[in-house]
Design a protein around this motif. Structure first.
Motif, PDB file in Angstrom:
ATOM      1  N   GLY A   1      -6.037   2.013  -9.319  1.00 48.74           N
ATOM      2  CA  GLY A   1      -7.215   2.506  -8.614  1.00 48.74           C
ATOM      3  C   GLY A   1      -7.203   2.138  -7.145  1.00 48.74           C
ATOM      4  O   GLY A   1      -7.518   2.961  -6.278  1.00 48.74           O
ATOM      5  N   ASP A   2      -6.812   0.891  -6.833  1.00 50.51           N
ATOM      6  CA  ASP A   2      -6.760   0.424  -5.448  1.00 50.51           C
ATOM      7  C   ASP A   2      -5.772   1.247  -4.618  1.00 50.51           C
ATOM      8  O   ASP A   2      -5.985   1.467  -3.431  1.00 50.51           O
ATOM      9  CB  ASP A   2      -6.376  -1.059  -5.428  1.00 50.51           C
ATOM     10  CG  ASP A   2      -6.391  -1.648  -4.037  1.00 50.51           C
ATOM     11  OD1 ASP A   2      -7.414  -1.480  -3.334  1.00 50.51           O
ATOM     12  OD2 ASP A   2      -5.387  -2.279  -3.648  1.00 50.51           O
ATOM     13  N   LEU A   3      -4.714   1.715  -5.243  1.00 49.71           N
ATOM     14  CA  LEU A   3      -3.695   2.493  -4.538  1.00 49.71           C
ATOM     15  C   LEU A   3      -4.011   3.988  -4.474  1.00 49.71           C
ATOM     16  O   LEU A   3      -3.247   4.769  -3.926  1.00 49.71           O
ATOM     17  CB  LEU A   3      -2.327   2.276  -5.200  1.00 49.71           C
ATOM     18  CG  LEU A   3      -1.730   0.895  -4.948  1.00 49.71           C
ATOM     19  CD1 LEU A   3      -0.585   0.616  -5.904  1.00 49.71           C
ATOM     20  CD2 LEU A   3      -1.287   0.765  -3.494  1.00 49.71           C
TER      21      LEU A   3
ATOM     22  N   LEU B   1       2.934   0.450  -6.256  1.00 48.46           N
ATOM     23  CA  LEU B   1       2.566  -0.146  -7.542  1.00 48.46           C
ATOM     24  C   LEU B   1       3.762  -0.870  -8.158  1.00 48.46           C
ATOM     25  O   LEU B   1       3.608  -1.959  -8.716  1.00 48.46           O
ATOM     26  CB  LEU B   1       2.028   0.923  -8.495  1.00 48.46           C
ATOM     27  CG  LEU B   1       1.557   0.429  -9.858  1.00 48.46           C
ATOM     28  CD1 LEU B   1       0.388  -0.553  -9.717  1.00 48.46           C
ATOM     29  CD2 LEU B   1       1.156   1.621 -10.732  1.00 48.46           C
ATOM     30  N   ALA B   2       4.948  -0.285  -8.040  1.00 49.78           N
ATOM     31  CA  ALA B   2       6.157  -0.945  -8.547  1.00 49.78           C
ATOM     32  C   ALA B   2       6.373  -2.285  -7.847  1.00 49.78           C
ATOM     33  O   ALA B   2       6.719  -3.280  -8.488  1.00 49.78           O
ATOM     34  CB  ALA B   2       7.366  -0.036  -8.368  1.00 49.78           C
TER      35      ALA B   2
ATOM     36  N   THR C   1       0.854  -1.191   0.000  1.00 49.41           N
ATOM     37  CA  THR C   1       0.000   0.000   0.000  1.00 49.41           C
ATOM     38  C   THR C   1       0.892   1.243   0.000  1.00 49.41           C
ATOM     39  O   THR C   1       2.110   1.145   0.169  1.00 49.41           O
ATOM     40  CB  THR C   1      -0.905   0.035   1.242  1.00 49.41           C
ATOM     41  OG1 THR C   1      -0.069   0.194   2.408  1.00 49.41           O
ATOM     42  CG2 THR C   1      -1.744  -1.235   1.369  1.00 49.41           C
ATOM     43  N   ALA C   2       0.278   2.390  -0.137  1.00 44.22           N
ATOM     44  CA  ALA C   2       1.047   3.638  -0.085  1.00 44.22           C
ATOM     45  C   ALA C   2       1.793   3.747   1.238  1.00 44.22           C
ATOM     46  O   ALA C   2       2.934   4.208   1.279  1.00 44.22           O
ATOM     47  CB  ALA C   2       0.121   4.826  -0.299  1.00 44.22           C
ATOM     48  N   ALA C   3       1.176   3.287   2.326  1.00 44.34           N
ATOM     49  CA  ALA C   3       1.829   3.344   3.642  1.00 44.34           C
ATOM     50  C   ALA C   3       3.113   2.511   3.678  1.00 44.34           C
ATOM     51  O   ALA C   3       4.042   2.841   4.412  1.00 44.34           O
ATOM     52  CB  ALA C   3       0.859   2.868   4.722  1.00 44.34           C
ATOM     53  N   THR C   4       3.182   1.469   2.861  1.00 45.43           N
ATOM     54  CA  THR C   4       4.366   0.613   2.807  1.00 45.43           C
ATOM     55  C   THR C   4       5.611   1.406   2.423  1.00 45.43           C
ATOM     56  O   THR C   4       6.710   1.113   2.899  1.00 45.43           O
ATOM     57  CB  THR C   4       4.158  -0.536   1.790  1.00 45.43           C
ATOM     58  OG1 THR C   4       2.962  -1.244   2.110  1.00 45.43           O
ATOM     59  CG2 THR C   4       5.332  -1.492   1.771  1.00 45.43           C
TER      60      THR C   4
ATOM     61  N   PRO D   1      -1.515  -1.029 -21.796  1.00 44.46           N
ATOM     62  CA  PRO D   1      -1.516   0.084 -20.849  1.00 44.46           C
ATOM     63  C   PRO D   1      -2.475  -0.050 -19.677  1.00 44.46           C
ATOM     64  O   PRO D   1      -2.288   0.596 -18.651  1.00 44.46           O
ATOM     65  CB  PRO D   1      -1.878   1.292 -21.716  1.00 44.46           C
ATOM     66  CG  PRO D   1      -2.571   0.722 -22.907  1.00 44.46           C
ATOM     67  CD  PRO D   1      -1.964  -0.631 -23.124  1.00 44.46           C
ATOM     68  N   ASP D   2      -3.486  -0.903 -19.793  1.00 48.61           N
ATOM     69  CA  ASP D   2      -4.457  -1.061 -18.708  1.00 48.61           C
ATOM     70  C   ASP D   2      -4.150  -2.239 -17.776  1.00 48.61           C
ATOM     71  O   ASP D   2      -4.922  -2.509 -16.863  1.00 48.61           O
ATOM     72  CB  ASP D   2      -5.864  -1.232 -19.285  1.00 48.61           C
ATOM     73  CG  ASP D   2      -6.329   0.014 -20.015  1.00 48.61           C
ATOM     74  OD1 ASP D   2      -5.954   1.128 -19.598  1.00 48.61           O
ATOM     75  OD2 ASP D   2      -7.061  -0.127 -21.019  1.00 48.61           O
ATOM     76  N   ARG D   3      -3.028  -2.916 -17.983  1.00 46.22           N
ATOM     77  CA  ARG D   3      -2.738  -4.124 -17.208  1.00 46.22           C
ATOM     78  C   ARG D   3      -2.762  -3.877 -15.699  1.00 46.22           C
ATOM     79  O   ARG D   3      -3.218  -4.727 -14.938  1.00 46.22           O
ATOM     80  CB  ARG D   3      -1.385  -4.709 -17.593  1.00 46.22           C
ATOM     81  CG  ARG D   3      -1.105  -6.022 -16.857  1.00 46.22           C
ATOM     82  CD  ARG D   3       0.189  -6.662 -17.225  1.00 46.22           C
ATOM     83  NE  ARG D   3       0.210  -7.042 -18.620  1.00 46.22           N
ATOM     84  CZ  ARG D   3       1.217  -7.713 -19.182  1.00 46.22           C
ATOM     85  NH1 ARG D   3       2.259  -8.065 -18.461  1.00 46.22           N
ATOM     86  NH2 ARG D   3       1.177  -8.016 -20.458  1.00 46.22           N
ATOM     87  N   LEU D   4      -2.305  -2.748 -15.240  1.00 48.72           N
ATOM     88  CA  LEU D   4      -2.224  -2.474 -13.797  1.00 48.72           C
ATOM     89  C   LEU D   4      -3.349  -1.575 -13.299  1.00 48.72           C
ATOM     90  O   LEU D   4      -3.310  -1.097 -12.171  1.00 48.72           O
ATOM     91  CB  LEU D   4      -0.867  -1.842 -13.478  1.00 48.72           C
ATOM     92  CG  LEU D   4       0.367  -2.648 -13.870  1.00 48.72           C
ATOM     93  CD1 LEU D   4       1.633  -1.864 -13.574  1.00 48.72           C
ATOM     94  CD2 LEU D   4       0.389  -4.002 -13.173  1.00 48.72           C
ATOM     95  N   GLN D   5      -4.375  -1.360 -14.114  1.00 50.48           N
ATOM     96  CA  GLN D   5      -5.424  -0.397 -13.784  1.00 50.48           C
ATOM     97  C   GLN D   5      -6.124  -0.693 -12.456  1.00 50.48           C
ATOM     98  O   GLN D   5      -6.398   0.229 -11.688  1.00 50.48           O
ATOM     99  CB  GLN D   5      -6.448  -0.309 -14.901  1.00 50.48           C
ATOM    100  CG  GLN D   5      -7.444   0.817 -14.679  1.00 50.48           C
ATOM    101  CD  GLN D   5      -8.285   1.102 -15.905  1.00 50.48           C
ATOM    102  OE1 GLN D   5      -8.291   0.335 -16.859  1.00 50.48           O
ATOM    103  NE2 GLN D   5      -8.978   2.213 -15.872  1.00 50.48           N
TER     104      GLN D   5
END
Length: 188
Positions: A134-136, A158-159, A5-8, A126-130
């Motif tokens: 959104g979740d992040l 995301l990386a 997550t972003a907190a990570t 381009p949409d593979r990680l969509q």
């Protein structure tokens, strides 16, 4: 897939952000690769002195290697395709001058976008990680660019999700292989 997550990665974002909230960070996550090989792929020799202060640090991480660039050229970001040959790699750029995310598999760009402009994404898929984007909490409105509060921590997460490579604070605080980028364009 990782559940980062972003907190990570808030700690890493803060490490490269000053008191005025200006960030200067180039990071690359390379799956199933040693720090030595990752540096070699971008023509950086471990142990070469960084006389100018510009270089790349390679950290052994769970699932591969994380590269952190100290400099202004974005070598890691611009060579993410080269890093991904035979594996997967993702790179994050967050500076006053530019920002972006790129994900490549086996030398092919899968998706790339600005941290504030997902609607302008490109790549072979381009949409593979969509769903993860959104979740992040990264802006995904396809109508216009959006300005989220802080997309950098989310892009780092995301990386990790894309590559399965996790850099912990403890690994970052430990030893890294470091090499100079003085010999690489545009520094030379």
């Amino acid at each position: 897939m990782s559940g980062a997550t972003a907190a990570t990665y808030e700690w890493l974002y803060r490490e490269f952000t000053d008191d005025e909230d200006s960030t200067w960070l180039y990071a690359g996550f390379v799956q199933s690769m040693s720090p030595e090989e990752a540096l070699q792929r971008i023509n950086v020799t471990p142990g070469t002195p960084c006389e100018s202060g510009f270089g790349v640090a390679a950290y052994a991480a769970r699932g591969g290697t994380v590269l952190i660039e100290h400099g202004w050229a974005g070598i890691i970001f611009h060579k993410v395709g080269l890093l991904s040959a035979g594996t997967a790699a993702a790179a994050v750029c967050a500076t006053l001058n530019s920002d972006g995310f790129a994900y490549c598999v086996d030398g092919q760009l899968i998706t790339a976008f600005g941290l504030y402009g997902y609607c302008f994404r490109d790549g072979g898929d381009p949409d593979r990680l969509q769903v993860d984007v959104g979740d992040l909490g990264l802006p995904v409105d396809d109508e216009k660019p959006q300005f989220a509060g802080n997309p950098v921590s989310s892009a780092l997460a995301l990386a990790e999700r894309a590559t399965g490579v996790h850099l912990s604070r403890a690994r970052y605080a430990g030893l890294a292989l470091v090499g100079s980028t003085d010999h690489l364009a545009p520094y030379r």
